[in-house]
Design a protein around this motif. Structure first.
Motif, PDB file in Angstrom:
ATOM      1  N   SER A 253     -53.833   5.016   9.329  1.00  0.00           N
ATOM      2  CA  SER A 253     -53.859   5.381   9.785  1.00  0.00           C
ATOM      3  C   SER A 253     -53.803   7.590  10.011  1.00  0.00           C
ATOM      4  CB  SER A 253     -53.579   5.454  11.301  1.00  0.00           C
ATOM      5  OG  SER A 253     -54.220   3.859  11.644  1.00  0.00           O
ATOM      6  N   LEU A 254     -54.675   8.132  10.343  1.00  0.00           N
ATOM      7  CA  LEU A 254     -53.942   9.835  10.746  1.00  0.00           C
ATOM      8  C   LEU A 254     -54.755  10.748  11.377  1.00  0.00           C
ATOM      9  CD1 LEU A 254     -55.633  10.532   6.672  1.00  0.00           C
ATOM     10  CD2 LEU A 254     -53.025  10.405   7.358  1.00  0.00           C
ATOM     11  N   SER A 255     -53.821  11.436  12.400  1.00  0.00           N
ATOM     12  CA  SER A 255     -54.434  12.136  12.573  1.00  0.00           C
ATOM     13  C   SER A 255     -53.429  13.322  12.891  1.00  0.00           C
ATOM     14  CB  SER A 255     -53.059  11.710  13.990  1.00  0.00           C
ATOM     15  OG  SER A 255     -53.398  10.422  15.006  1.00  0.00           O
ATOM     16  N   VAL A 256     -54.117  14.040  13.504  1.00  0.00           N
ATOM     17  CA  VAL A 256     -53.949  16.054  13.244  1.00  0.00           C
ATOM     18  C   VAL A 256     -54.032  16.771  15.000  1.00  0.00           C
ATOM     19  CG1 VAL A 256     -54.527  17.746  12.581  1.00  0.00           C
ATOM     20  CG2 VAL A 256     -55.078  16.712  10.955  1.00  0.00           C
ATOM     21  N   LEU A 257     -52.237  16.654  15.040  1.00  0.00           N
ATOM     22  CA  LEU A 257     -51.818  17.329  16.344  1.00  0.00           C
ATOM     23  C   LEU A 257     -52.025  18.021  16.576  1.00  0.00           C
ATOM     24  CD1 LEU A 257     -49.797  13.454  16.633  1.00  0.00           C
ATOM     25  CD2 LEU A 257     -51.421  13.878  17.319  1.00  0.00           C
ATOM     26  N   SER A 258     -51.940  19.052  17.753  1.00  0.00           N
ATOM     27  CA  SER A 258     -52.174  20.452  17.988  1.00  0.00           C
ATOM     28  C   SER A 258     -51.015  20.255  19.346  1.00  0.00           C
ATOM     29  CB  SER A 258     -53.206  20.968  18.693  1.00  0.00           C
ATOM     30  OG  SER A 258     -52.331  21.953  19.536  1.00  0.00           O
ATOM     31  N   ILE A 259     -49.331  20.713  18.703  1.00  0.00           N
ATOM     32  CA  ILE A 259     -48.271  20.695  19.693  1.00  0.00           C
ATOM     33  C   ILE A 259     -48.268  22.200  20.698  1.00  0.00           C
ATOM     34  CG2 ILE A 259     -45.973  20.000  20.311  1.00  0.00           C
ATOM     35  CD1 ILE A 259     -46.291  17.691  17.902  1.00  0.00           C
ATOM     36  N   ARG A 260     -47.868  22.520  21.978  1.00  0.00           N
ATOM     37  CA  ARG A 260     -47.780  23.168  22.209  1.00  0.00           C
ATOM     38  C   ARG A 260     -46.903  23.475  23.208  1.00  0.00           C
ATOM     39  NH1 ARG A 260     -50.224  24.800  17.879  1.00  0.00           N
ATOM     40  NH2 ARG A 260     -52.065  24.927  17.587  1.00  0.00           N
ATOM     41  N   HIS A 261     -45.798  23.980  23.388  1.00  0.00           N
ATOM     42  CA  HIS A 261     -44.790  24.148  23.723  1.00  0.00           C
ATOM     43  C   HIS A 261     -44.563  22.458  24.719  1.00  0.00           C
ATOM     44  CE1 HIS A 261     -44.455  28.006  23.075  1.00  0.00           C
ATOM     45  NE2 HIS A 261     -43.100  28.309  23.229  1.00  0.00           N
ATOM     46  N   GLY A 262     -44.992  21.314  23.766  1.00  0.00           N
ATOM     47  CA  GLY A 262     -44.594  20.017  24.141  1.00  0.00           C
ATOM     48  C   GLY A 262     -45.798  20.009  24.948  1.00  0.00           C
ATOM     49  N   LEU A 263     -46.666  20.398  25.104  1.00  0.00           N
ATOM     50  CA  LEU A 263     -48.503  20.372  25.547  1.00  0.00           C
ATOM     51  C   LEU A 263     -49.130  19.270  23.866  1.00  0.00           C
ATOM     52  CD1 LEU A 263     -50.336  22.792  27.656  1.00  0.00           C
ATOM     53  CD2 LEU A 263     -48.720  20.351  28.014  1.00  0.00           C
ATOM     54  N   LEU A 264     -49.570  18.075  24.093  1.00  0.00           N
ATOM     55  CA  LEU A 264     -50.187  17.711  22.686  1.00  0.00           C
ATOM     56  C   LEU A 264     -51.390  17.268  23.041  1.00  0.00           C
ATOM     57  CD1 LEU A 264     -49.879  16.057  20.821  1.00  0.00           C
ATOM     58  CD2 LEU A 264     -49.117  14.053  21.886  1.00  0.00           C
ATOM     59  N   TYR A 265     -52.139  17.970  21.924  1.00  0.00           N
ATOM     60  CA  TYR A 265     -53.755  17.283  22.089  1.00  0.00           C
ATOM     61  C   TYR A 265     -54.685  17.276  20.394  1.00  0.00           C
ATOM     62  CZ  TYR A 265     -58.932  18.889  22.169  1.00  0.00           C
ATOM     63  OH  TYR A 265     -59.882  18.874  21.117  1.00  0.00           O
ATOM     64  N   ALA A 266     -54.515  16.069  20.353  1.00  0.00           N
ATOM     65  CA  ALA A 266     -55.355  15.025  19.438  1.00  0.00           C
ATOM     66  C   ALA A 266     -56.383  15.758  18.734  1.00  0.00           C
ATOM     67  CB  ALA A 266     -55.717  14.223  19.858  1.00  0.00           C
ATOM     68  N   ILE A 267     -56.293  16.756  17.359  1.00  0.00           N
ATOM     69  CA  ILE A 267     -57.865  17.756  17.342  1.00  0.00           C
ATOM     70  C   ILE A 267     -58.514  16.495  16.080  1.00  0.00           C
ATOM     71  CG2 ILE A 267     -58.178  19.447  15.515  1.00  0.00           C
ATOM     72  CD1 ILE A 267     -55.042  20.555  15.595  1.00  0.00           C
ATOM     73  N   GLY A 268     -57.619  15.523  15.483  1.00  0.00           N
ATOM     74  CA  GLY A 268     -59.083  14.605  14.276  1.00  0.00           C
ATOM     75  C   GLY A 268     -57.752  13.395  14.539  1.00  0.00           C
ATOM     76  N   SER A 269     -58.776  12.105  13.845  1.00  0.00           N
ATOM     77  CA  SER A 269     -58.005  11.350  13.759  1.00  0.00           C
ATOM     78  C   SER A 269     -59.110  10.266  12.128  1.00  0.00           C
ATOM     79  CB  SER A 269     -57.247  10.645  14.835  1.00  0.00           C
ATOM     80  OG  SER A 269     -58.499  10.347  15.055  1.00  0.00           O
ATOM     81  N   ALA A 270     -58.201   9.772  11.615  1.00  0.00           N
ATOM     82  CA  ALA A 270     -59.197   8.597  10.900  1.00  0.00           C
ATOM     83  C   ALA A 270     -58.630   7.384  10.463  1.00  0.00           C
ATOM     84  CB  ALA A 270     -59.541   9.437   9.613  1.00  0.00           C
ATOM     85  N   HIS A 271     -59.695   6.998  10.056  1.00  0.00           N
ATOM     86  CA  HIS A 271     -58.731   5.350  10.076  1.00  0.00           C
ATOM     87  C   HIS A 271     -59.369   4.773   8.884  1.00  0.00           C
ATOM     88  CE1 HIS A 271     -56.815   0.829  11.129  1.00  0.00           C
ATOM     89  NE2 HIS A 271     -57.913   1.087  10.560  1.00  0.00           N
ATOM     90  N   HIS A 272     -58.799   4.428   7.663  1.00  0.00           N
ATOM     91  CA  HIS A 272     -58.710   3.945   6.396  1.00  0.00           C
ATOM     92  C   HIS A 272     -58.088   2.288   6.017  1.00  0.00           C
ATOM     93  CE1 HIS A 272     -60.550   7.518   4.878  1.00  0.00           C
ATOM     94  NE2 HIS A 272     -59.434   8.591   5.739  1.00  0.00           N
ATOM     95  N   GLU A 273     -59.329   1.187   6.443  1.00  0.00           N
ATOM     96  CA  GLU A 273     -58.854   0.208   5.876  1.00  0.00           C
ATOM     97  C   GLU A 273     -58.730  -0.290   4.634  1.00  0.00           C
ATOM     98  OE1 GLU A 273     -61.744  -3.272   8.147  1.00  0.00           O
ATOM     99  OE2 GLU A 273     -60.349  -2.258   9.527  1.00  0.00           O
ATOM    100  N   ASP A 274     -59.322   0.571   3.758  1.00  0.00           N
ATOM    101  CA  ASP A 274     -58.749   0.516   2.326  1.00  0.00           C
ATOM    102  C   ASP A 274     -57.187   0.958   1.626  1.00  0.00           C
ATOM    103  OD1 ASP A 274     -59.705   3.438   2.893  1.00  0.00           O
ATOM    104  OD2 ASP A 274     -61.402   3.142   1.636  1.00  0.00           O
ATOM    105  N   ILE A 275     -56.922   1.366   1.922  1.00  0.00           N
ATOM    106  CA  ILE A 275     -55.764   1.890   1.938  1.00  0.00           C
ATOM    107  C   ILE A 275     -54.912   1.318   2.957  1.00  0.00           C
ATOM    108  CG2 ILE A 275     -54.174   4.496   1.366  1.00  0.00           C
ATOM    109  CD1 ILE A 275     -57.157   6.085   1.441  1.00  0.00           C
ATOM    110  N   ASN A 276     -53.787   0.698   2.132  1.00  0.00           N
ATOM    111  CA  ASN A 276     -52.698  -0.642   2.988  1.00  0.00           C
ATOM    112  C   ASN A 276     -51.627  -0.419   1.758  1.00  0.00           C
ATOM    113  OD1 ASN A 276     -53.683  -2.419   1.487  1.00  0.00           O
ATOM    114  ND2 ASN A 276     -55.264  -2.137   3.186  1.00  0.00           N
ATOM    115  N   THR A 277     -50.171  -0.572   2.601  1.00  0.00           N
ATOM    116  CA  THR A 277     -48.998  -0.809   1.665  1.00  0.00           C
ATOM    117  C   THR A 277     -49.464  -3.011   1.058  1.00  0.00           C
ATOM    118  OG1 THR A 277     -48.263  -1.937   3.949  1.00  0.00           O
ATOM    119  CG2 THR A 277     -47.666   0.497   3.338  1.00  0.00           C
TER     120      THR A 277
END
Length: 631
Positions: A253-277
């Motif tokens: 699972s990947l997420s790009v987050l915008s953090i602005r002095h304590g405020l959080l906003y999710a710019i985008g995310s992705a989920h890949h079941e074909d990549i795992n440990t």
């Protein structure tokens, strides 16, 4: 984002709350200590990473790390990987998955419900004879009644996925209560971002059956960012873009987050079941299998294995690899893999150094970084825009993964737990404890507002308007065209106001010194323009210096040409002027022959527009403000 997916909670003064990271392979619990920091606690076995496993062996039930070794000789009665099945119907579960534990079956009585069938032993009944049965001596005659069974009775138990989850969560909360010495009133549970409503409802129901009040289901990105916000690494900009990488046993699972002095906003995310440990473990199992066969000449077939002896050997190897991976993460030296009686009574001890380890799993590392680059490209960003990488999960502690990110174009200025030195030992960026500590921080926040107004609690519910926010699409700031110290691309002095991807509403104060020039004027007017700008990357290629041929050196027919060095630099480009403002500079001062003044600009942004308020600042206070509103 960190406040979404909430639920109302009962009122109680000083409630005891915990944070739980409920993963598919491991779970952890965290509490807030006396210093106000989140700590990951150990269970009764001293484990902070508790295996999500439940095993039935005779009359005993093993939960956690004690259950996992049962996969070797009692796999058909050992249940793992049940978190990902929550909320799913039996018909929705893939049937082509390899079975290494108790298989999932259709519940015989409940339609389309996933369950497990395990063999157990019921305690033998030991009834006392009725008091009315007397012997000739008027004493209870035990010999008159048939003798009850003295041994346990073999039986089968059908247990649903939700019941397994409830059993496991009850064990987690009991460990927390034993550690704290008091009853736990509520918990915040971390779930993956792809958890849908049905999975969340099933998890809440399982927690309630375990006697746990769920204060909130917090997604992984929110939990990881909470720790980054509340316990930031020194030198990390409060205005930053973070990449969260959660490399789990079953997916990435990947997420790009915008953090602005304590405020959080999710710019985008992705989920890949074909990549795992699981892919990492499979490659290492094959590596050590070859080494075992080479050393002992005992044939061993794995991945897949068909014979019972090979299946047990593979299960033993996978259990031993946990120690191997943790050693690679914590030490620069070689890591061992030891298994007693791997096959046919033959013991095995092998080792692997970090270089060889990284070579074996390089394709997995490359897949993770490639998926991250694709996500960044999808949201209009480049690696140069990423200020921080947040790793989640035990396998994310592997140093080779971090090295791959830097080798694939991420700048050296990017801060990671490895560059900050907080990878292991419970540090700020420790990937193994990060989510549980984020959940504990959120639980403490909810506990502090337990007796507040109902409107505050309503803000944490999924249907709240605060659960969905808007954000700025471009960076907004002020340009002073007449200032001498200017930016070549913007034509004046640039003052950042509201960065891109800032959640609204937002307010920010900025103070800066402005150069008014050398001329003496009766009235000085400071002009400023409010602009939207776009962030780009400037690429400059530098050819390598030509090496002069030394005397006596023969010409080579084919000389290897060195590649050009590529230098990438962030730039700003004007997009749209939103307005202009003029401020009287009545408090200007002369320094080194030039007039200067200090200006304070206030940016107010909401869904209906932007308000810009600017005023000259002096020692005795703020001068007369000028303002403009842009709808």
């Amino acid at each position: 984002m960190a406040l979404s997916n909430g639920s109302a909670r009962s009122r109680k003064s000083n409630p005891t709350v915990v944070g739980i990271n409920f993963g598919n392979s491991y779970a952890s619990i965290a509490v807030i200590n006396k210093e106000g920091l989140a700590d990951c606690i150990a269970n009764e076995d001293g484990e902070r990473q508790i295996a999500c496993a439940v095993s039935f062996h005779g009359e005993e039930i093993y939960i956690g790390n004690q259950a996992k070794p049962q996969l070797v000789r009692n796999a058909q009665n050992t249940i793992i990987n049940f978190r990902n099945l929550l909320g799913k119907k039996f018909s929705e579960i893939p049937k082509d998955q390899p079975i290494i534990s108790a298989p999932v079956i259709q519940h015989p009585e409940l339609p389309d419900v996933a369950a497990y069938k395990v063999a157990i032993l019921q305690p033998a009944p030991t009834p006392l004879p009725p008091a009315s049965v007397k012997s000739s001596s008027n004493t209870p005659a035990t010999s008159v009644l048939p003798t009850p069974r003295s041994e346990p009775i073999p039986a089968e138990r059908i247990i649903t996925v939700q019941e397994v989850t409830s059993l496991f969560l009850k064990s987690l909360v009991q460990s927390a209560q034993d550690f704290l010495g008091r009853e736990v009133d509520g918990a915040v549970i971390v779930v993956p971002s792809w958890f849908d409503d049905s999975a969340g409802a099933a998890l809440k129901s399982a927690a309630e059956d375990a006697g746990v009040e769920v204060l909130q289901l917090l997604d992984e990105a929110g939990a990881g960012a909470l720790v980054s916000i509340t316990e930031p690494v020194e030198g990390l900009d409060p205005d930053r873009t973070s990449l969260l990488v959660d490399l789990g046993q079953s997916s990435l699972s990947l997420s790009v987050l915008s953090i602005r002095h304590g405020l959080l906003y999710a710019i985008g995310s992705a989920h890949h079941e074909d990549i795992n440990t699981e892919q990492i473990d499979t490659k290492l199992v094959k590596f050590f299998t070859k080494e075992f066969t080479r050393k002992t000449k005992v044939p061993l077939t794995v991945c897949p294995s068909t014979e019972t002896a090979d299946k047990r050997a593979e299960a033993k190897l996978r259990l031993a690899l946990e120690h191997t991976k943790r050693t690679i993460s914590a030490s620069p030296g070689a890591a061992s893999c030891s298994v007693e009686s791997l096959k046919d009574g033959v013991d095995f001890t092998g080792s692997i150094n970090r270089m060889r380890f990284d070579m074996e799993v390089r394709t997995v590392y490359d897949s993770v970084v490639r998926a991250a680059l694709d996500l960044l490209e999808g949201v209009g960003l480049e690696p140069l825009h990423v200020d921080e990488i947040i790793y989640v999960g035990g396998s994310a502690s592997l140093p080779g993964l971090d090295e791959t990110f830097f080798a694939k174009g991420f700048p050296e200025s990017t801060i990671t737990p490895f560059t900050a030195g907080t990878v292991i030992g419970g540090g700020i960026g420790d990937p193994t404890t990060l989510l549980a500590r984020g959940a504990a921080l959120q639980a403490q926040l909810l506990a502090e507002i337990a007796n507040e107004d109902e409107q505050i609690h309503a803000a944490f519910r999924p249907e709240s308007e605060h659960a969905t926010v808007h954000a700025t699409a471009r960076t907004i700031g002020v340009i002073l065209p007449e200032a001498d110290a200017g930016d070549e691309g913007l034509g004046g002095q640039w003052v950042l106001g509201i960065p891109r991807d800032t959640p609204l509403p937002y307010r920010r104060f900025v103070q800066f010194d402005c150069d008014l020039g050398e001329e003496d004027k009766e009235e000085r007017i400071l002009g400023m323009e409010l602009w939207e700008v776009s962030e780009g990357v400037k690429v400059e290629k530098i050819a390598p210096p030509k090496r002069e041929k030394e005397e006596g050196e023969e010409d080579e027919d084919e000389e290897e040409e060195e590649e050009e060095e590529e230098i990438r630099e962030k730039i700003l480009k004007k997009e749209k002027q939103l307005g202009a403002l003029a401020v009287k500079a009545e408090k200007a001062r002369k320094e080194n022959g030039r007039w200067k003044t200090r200006v304070q600009v206030q940016f107010l942004a909401h869904s209906r527009g932007i308000i810009l308020i600017a005023a000259e600042v002096s020692e005795d206070g703020t001068g007369a403000p000028a303002s403009i509103h842009i709808s």
